[in-house]
Design a protein around this motif. Structure first.
Motif, mmCIF file in Angstrom:
data_model
loop_
_atom_site.group_PDB
_atom_site.id
_atom_site.type_symbol
_atom_site.label_atom_id
_atom_site.label_comp_id
_atom_site.label_asym_id
_atom_site.label_seq_id
_atom_site.Cartn_x
_atom_site.Cartn_y
_atom_site.Cartn_z
ATOM 1 N N ALA A 50 -6.612 -1.371 3.053
ATOM 2 C CA ALA A 50 -6.327 -1.543 1.632
ATOM 3 C C ALA A 50 -5.825 -0.245 1.000
ATOM 4 O O ALA A 50 -4.849 -0.254 0.227
ATOM 5 N N ARG A 51 -6.479 0.859 1.323
ATOM 6 C CA ARG A 51 -6.047 2.141 0.754
ATOM 7 C C ARG A 51 -4.638 2.500 1.197
ATOM 8 O O ARG A 51 -3.809 2.970 0.408
ATOM 9 N N ARG A 52 -4.351 2.266 2.478
ATOM 10 C CA ARG A 52 -3.027 2.609 3.004
ATOM 11 C C ARG A 52 -1.949 1.727 2.376
ATOM 12 O O ARG A 52 -0.861 2.213 2.030
ATOM 13 N N ALA A 53 -2.243 0.434 2.219
ATOM 14 C CA ALA A 53 -1.271 -0.472 1.617
ATOM 15 C C ALA A 53 -1.052 -0.152 0.144
ATOM 16 O O ALA A 53 0.091 -0.166 -0.345
ATOM 17 N N ASN A 54 -2.130 0.127 -0.585
ATOM 18 C CA ASN A 54 -1.989 0.469 -2.002
ATOM 19 C C ASN A 54 -1.185 1.756 -2.187
ATOM 20 O O ASN A 54 -0.387 1.881 -3.121
ATOM 21 N N LYS A 55 -1.409 2.704 -1.277
ATOM 22 C CA LYS A 55 -0.637 3.951 -1.353
ATOM 23 C C LYS A 55 0.836 3.697 -1.089
ATOM 24 O O LYS A 55 1.715 4.254 -1.757
ATOM 25 N N GLU A 56 1.127 2.835 -0.125
ATOM 26 C CA GLU A 56 2.516 2.510 0.189
ATOM 27 C C GLU A 56 3.191 1.814 -0.989
ATOM 28 O O GLU A 56 4.368 2.049 -1.271
ATOM 29 N N ASP A 57 2.447 0.946 -1.692
ATOM 30 C CA ASP A 57 3.013 0.206 -2.828
ATOM 31 C C ASP A 57 2.892 0.964 -4.145
ATOM 32 O O ASP A 57 3.379 0.481 -5.180
ATOM 33 N N ASP A 58 2.201 2.119 -4.095
ATOM 34 C CA ASP A 58 1.994 2.928 -5.291
ATOM 35 C C ASP A 58 1.282 2.123 -6.390
ATOM 36 O O ASP A 58 1.696 2.092 -7.552
ATOM 37 N N VAL A 59 0.201 1.453 -5.979
ATOM 38 C CA VAL A 59 -0.615 0.692 -6.919
ATOM 39 C C VAL A 59 -2.081 0.994 -6.636
ATOM 40 O O VAL A 59 -2.410 1.671 -5.660
ATOM 41 N N ASP A 60 -2.953 0.494 -7.503
ATOM 42 C CA ASP A 60 -4.382 0.594 -7.231
ATOM 43 C C ASP A 60 -5.011 -0.776 -7.475
ATOM 44 O O ASP A 60 -4.329 -1.736 -7.834
ATOM 45 N N GLY A 61 -6.300 -0.862 -7.275
ATOM 46 C CA GLY A 61 -6.986 -2.133 -7.464
ATOM 47 C C GLY A 61 -7.275 -2.836 -6.146
ATOM 48 O O GLY A 61 -7.070 -2.284 -5.060
ATOM 49 N N ARG A 62 -7.748 -4.071 -6.247
ATOM 50 C CA ARG A 62 -8.136 -4.845 -5.070
ATOM 51 C C ARG A 62 -6.932 -5.193 -4.201
ATOM 52 O O ARG A 62 -5.861 -5.514 -4.706
ATOM 53 N N PHE A 63 -7.148 -5.158 -2.899
ATOM 54 C CA PHE A 63 -6.151 -5.628 -1.944
ATOM 55 C C PHE A 63 -6.620 -6.935 -1.308
ATOM 56 O O PHE A 63 -5.874 -7.900 -1.216
#
Length: 281
Positions: A147-160
């Motif tokens: 989740a952290r890696r995907a959120n960083k890639e998408d430049d977003v935060d919150g639940r994955f």
């Protein structure tokens, strides 16, 4: 009817087999082609697989089956607290350090712990020993890192992921076999593949690849897809083999029919061996 608390479903101190699954938030296809943005996120399936592979190599939890689809995943896990109890305090501390290192080397791998860092872990060694066979901790760590890696890639935060995860205990061999078939054939049910050997991110795919590899003078024993290194399967090895091999037979039956007409030379061609299989003289 509300779901049972996970504490009532499994016990980290009791050997058991469990089916765990989770969905991405709002059922988005963030492991595939995101219909909202058109972004190709299929490479994230490899992130998920590598996380479970890495954790299974350190923790006392075996990954018996798995499938990773575009918007959710399934894993069949077997915890081994009996194995953890055979590990020394020093080994438990070092394994937990590899799971959650406080320092990393330049290449991103866990740095070698100092004596002071090991002593800090040894002060709470009972807790870390329990965590190494706790399915909840494996699911938490794997999903959190993805989740952290995907959120960083998408430049977003919150639940994955939509929630922590759902889990059910598989109490007997029939339940495990039925669940294994469901998990292994999930890509076909979802219309993502026509055959098991084309179901790229499934345990069936890995086992089929290994099954058709010819070992001259050797034979193959079935183990879990991934399990802890340096561990031992003990008296449960034959049970796992008898349990999972029918699933492989069903999934590879269509492969066998197509390969029956091919030459032995082609069947003996190079294929990579799936982790969890072992060639024995």
């Amino acid at each position: 009817m509300p779901a049972k608390p996970r504490s009532e479903v499994f016990d980290a101190n009791e050997v058991g087999v469990y089916h765990c699954w989770n969905r991405i938030v709002r059922r988005l296809f963030l492991f595939g082609i995101d219909w909202l943005t058109g972004k190709d996120c299929r490479h994230r399936k490899e992130w998920v697989r590598e996380q479970y592979r890495a954790l299974a190599g350190v923790m006392a939890i075996q990954v018996l089956d798995y499938t990773i689809l575009d918007n959710h995943l399934h894993v069949v896990l077997r915890n081994r607290p009996d194995i953890v109890q055979s590990w020394s305090d020093d080994e438990v501390a070092r394994r937990w350090w590899r799971v959650c290192p406080k320092r990393r080397a330049r290449d991103g791998s866990p740095a070698e712990p100092t004596e002071g860092e090991l002593a800090e872990l040894l002060a709470n060694i009972g807790e870390y020993r329990n965590r190494l066979s706790d399915i909840s901790w494996m699911m938490r760590l794997a999903q959190q890192r993805v989740a952290r890696r995907a959120n960083k890639e998408d430049d977003v935060d919150g639940r994955f992921f939509a929630k922590r995860f759902d889990c059910e205990r598989l109490p007997d061999e029939a339940s495990v076999l039925n669940c294994s078939l469901y998990v292994d054939l999930n890509w076909i049910h979802a219309g993502m593949a026509d055959t098991p050997e084309a179901s790229r991110y499934t345990s069936a795919y890995e086992r089929i690849q290994a099954r058709w590899r010819v070992f001259k003078g050797c034979w193959l024993l079935m183990d879990p897809v991934w399990q802890f290194r340096g561990g031992r399967t003990g008296p449960c090895r034959e049970w796992i083999e008898a349990l999972v091999r029918p699933s492989v037979d069903v999934c590879s039956s269509s492969v066998a029919r197509r390969l029956a007409s091919q030459s032995p030379a082609r069947l003996a061609g190079p294929r990579s061996v799936c982790p969890g299989w072992r060639a024995t003289n």
